[in-house]
Scaffold this motif. Structure first.
Motif, PDB file in Angstrom:
ATOM      1  N   ASP A 105       0.925  -1.194  -0.022  1.00  0.00           N
ATOM      2  CA  ASP A 105      -0.129  -0.080  -0.150  1.00  0.00           C
ATOM      3  C   ASP A 105       0.866   1.254   0.169  1.00  0.00           C
ATOM      4  N   ARG A 123      -3.954   7.543  -2.461  1.00  0.00           N
ATOM      5  CA  ARG A 123      -3.606   6.069  -1.758  1.00  0.00           C
ATOM      6  C   ARG A 123      -3.572   5.026  -3.161  1.00  0.00           C
ATOM      7  N   LEU A 125      -2.717   0.849  -4.347  1.00  0.00           N
ATOM      8  CA  LEU A 125      -2.038  -0.512  -4.173  1.00  0.00           C
ATOM      9  C   LEU A 125      -1.074  -0.684  -5.123  1.00  0.00           C
ATOM     10  N   GLY A 151      -6.715   3.061  -4.313  1.00  0.00           N
ATOM     11  CA  GLY A 151      -6.966   2.387  -3.144  1.00  0.00           C
ATOM     12  C   GLY A 151      -8.428   1.817  -2.805  1.00  0.00           C
ATOM     13  N   ALA A 154      -8.161  -1.703  -3.512  1.00  0.00           N
ATOM     14  CA  ALA A 154      -7.139  -2.606  -2.920  1.00  0.00           C
ATOM     15  C   ALA A 154      -7.533  -3.870  -2.280  1.00  0.00           C
TER      16      ALA A 154
END
Length: 249
Positions: A105, A123, A125, A151, A154
């Motif tokens: 992450d 954010r 992944l 994200g 994710a």
């Protein structure tokens, strides 16, 4: 005597070259081609693999075999990718093998945000992989790819990635229930970095191509970015440019 699959491959190559199957069209089904050439479906599949390896066609489950180029891509040993459509990019996952190296992450700092084309603090992944050509006993990688997935997806991507062998973009489409409408691609010449030299089995500073692909839903919504490093002697990018039709008669 010429093998039957080679005969079928040659006949289809000639048909594509003379425009009977133009670029962008879908070839007849395996059943139809088997009837046409009086061969088995396995022979047709072997012929399709020949055309696919030469960059003439791309294949996708439930979507048929699409003509991507009018003539085979010729070049040095390595991997040739003929890209004219989003489907052709997706085909890359079925033609190569992925070897995941790490999953993490990530929160984009200013430097990474500039590379990805997003805002700092977003954010993602990040899934880092090496790609190899099936059947290559040397297992020499054709590229290192860092795939950055929004994200929001994710957790589901982590849970499902083990059984997913296509590119991650198709998994994101399945999870989100949406389709990518655009891929923006930037290619630049770089040298293999110290960090990439060992996993890529390449010399530091060797010529390479850096490819960034941004995957967008409608309304310019960026949901995935891939950053790939291809050693120059193992990869060739092929495309076909057509003159725009004159609409003034």
């Amino acid at each position: 005597m010429e093998k039957r699959y080679a005969f079928v491959a040659r006949a289809l190559t000639e048909a594509i070259a003379d425009g009977r199957h133009p670029v962008g069209s879908v070839l007849p089904t395996e059943f139809e081609l088997a009837d046409q050439f009086a061969v088995s479906r396995s022979t047709v599949r072997a012929a399709m693999q020949e055309l696919q390896a030469s960059g003439l066609v791309s294949r996708k489950r439930n979507a048929g075999t699409r003509v991507e180029a009018a003539s085979p891509a010729k070049g040095r040993d390595g991997f040739t990718q003929a890209l004219n459509t989003i489907e052709a990019v997706q085909q890359f996952g079925t033609e190569t093998e992925r070897h995941v190296q790490r999953v993490a992450d990530i929160v984009a700092d200013s430097e990474l945000a500039s590379q990805l084309g997003c805002r700092p603090g977003r954010r993602w992944l990040c899934i880092s992989s090496l790609r190899t050509i099936p059947g290559d006993v040397t297992q020499t990688p054709i590229c290192w790819t860092d795939v950055y997935i929004d994200g929001a997806f994710a957790d589901e991507v982590r849970a499902k990635m083990g059984g997913h062998h296509e590119i991650f973009g198709t998994l994101v489409e399945k999870i989100s229930g949406r389709r990518f409408v655009e891929i923006r691609q930037d290619i630049s010449a770089v040298g293999v970095s110290d960090a990439m030299a060992e996993p890529l089995k390449a010399m530091t500073g060797a010529h390479a191509l850096s490819i960034r692909r941004q995957y967008l839903f409608a309304s310019n919504e960026l949901a995935e970015v891939s950053l790939s490093i291809h050693p120059a002697d193992r990869y060739r990018y092929s495309t076909r440019l057509l003159r725009r039709q004159d609409t003034n008669g």
